[in-house]
Write an enzyme that holds these catalytic residues in place. Sequence first.
Site, mmCIF file in Angstrom:
data_model
loop_
_atom_site.group_PDB
_atom_site.id
_atom_site.type_symbol
_atom_site.label_atom_id
_atom_site.label_comp_id
_atom_site.label_asym_id
_atom_site.label_seq_id
_atom_site.Cartn_x
_atom_site.Cartn_y
_atom_site.Cartn_z
ATOM 1 N N ASP A 198 0.853 -1.190 0.000
ATOM 2 C CA ASP A 198 0.000 0.000 0.000
ATOM 3 C C ASP A 198 0.887 1.237 0.000
ATOM 4 O OD1 ASP A 198 -3.271 0.286 0.965
ATOM 5 O OD2 ASP A 198 -2.039 2.092 0.865
ATOM 6 N N THR A 253 -17.068 1.761 2.009
ATOM 7 C CA THR A 253 -15.643 1.898 2.269
ATOM 8 C C THR A 253 -15.276 3.371 2.190
ATOM 9 O OG1 THR A 253 -15.099 1.655 -0.073
ATOM 10 C CG2 THR A 253 -15.147 -0.362 1.248
ATOM 11 N N TYR A 299 -12.947 7.234 -13.758
ATOM 12 C CA TYR A 299 -13.021 5.975 -12.997
ATOM 13 C C TYR A 299 -13.723 4.899 -13.816
ATOM 14 C CZ TYR A 299 -14.133 2.720 -9.208
ATOM 15 O OH TYR A 299 -14.248 1.601 -8.423
ATOM 16 N N ASN A 312 -5.647 -4.750 -6.522
ATOM 17 C CA ASN A 312 -6.835 -4.162 -5.911
ATOM 18 C C ASN A 312 -6.746 -2.654 -5.729
ATOM 19 O OD1 ASN A 312 -9.285 -4.157 -4.043
ATOM 20 N ND2 ASN A 312 -7.674 -3.485 -2.651
ATOM 21 N N LYS A 316 -12.003 1.407 -15.298
ATOM 22 C CA LYS A 316 -12.457 0.078 -14.901
ATOM 23 C C LYS A 316 -12.934 -0.728 -16.106
ATOM 24 C CE LYS A 316 -11.565 0.512 -10.523
ATOM 25 N NZ LYS A 316 -10.503 -0.294 -9.902
#
Length: 284
Positions: free
Chosen positions: A38, A205, A170, A93, A174
């Site tokens: 990360d 989230t 975005y 991810n 994707k």
Amino acid sequence: MSGRLQHRVALITGAGSGIGLESSVLFAQEGAHILLCDINLQGAQKGADLISERYPQVKAIAIKCDVSKEEDIKNAVDTAVKEFGRLDVMFNNAGIMHPQDDNALNTEESIWDLTMQINLKGVWWGCKYAILAMRQNPTDVSKGLHTGGSIINTASFVALMGAATPQLAYTASKGGVLAMTRELAMVHAREGIRLNSLCPGPLKTPLLMDFLNTEEKRQRRMVHLPMGRFGEAIEQAKAALFLASDDSSYMTGTDFTVDGGLSSAYVTATGEPILPPPPSLANN
């Protein structure tokens, strides 16, 4: 622990929070050694410490990784192989949903470029170096280990149907993840390297909640959700575990959609959710 990932090695990007953190803990619970990557090293280290405390039979290492930099991703894969001897699961991810991402008229080029660099190019690099590593995996029949492996790329339901709240960069990034995953799955199928996309629905989230920063934006999403609630990161982690394990051994090139029924809905029922969300592993 059922040991579905026993003796395997998994590298997870974006492991400091959300889906990545829940997946790291769940994969470790199933017997995998984990490299948590990360840009937020503190978050990744917190996950590694949690795994080490709960599951001392596996090894967890945290490193800082900015997926917008090719050298960081290569270093992460090299570290996994150096520390654990192989790489069996690559979970690409990490991603962003920039608050200034909007429609075609209002999205700045810099926001577009940043989103593509992280969400699409970063996944490409993750696939590239994971494939190179998985080709070299040593075979240990006694432990069920072979060459090849499983690569999971986080996409989104918006790549399949478009978003009610404008987020053009975005959505486009994707969609690129889906197309790239399908092609790589076909190219590398005979090598025993499986590639699948995970397409989450709207989740509770920090990434999405920071983007849906008004009640109006949240309700525009909620009205499309048949289950009447946002998903939880742990629910995506369980889907990722399926794709990582031999339970999905005949699956490659798929768009695995886990969205609470959103992409199947024309209109949704009203009322309160019937089933509560499952508890988090990382926060218990």
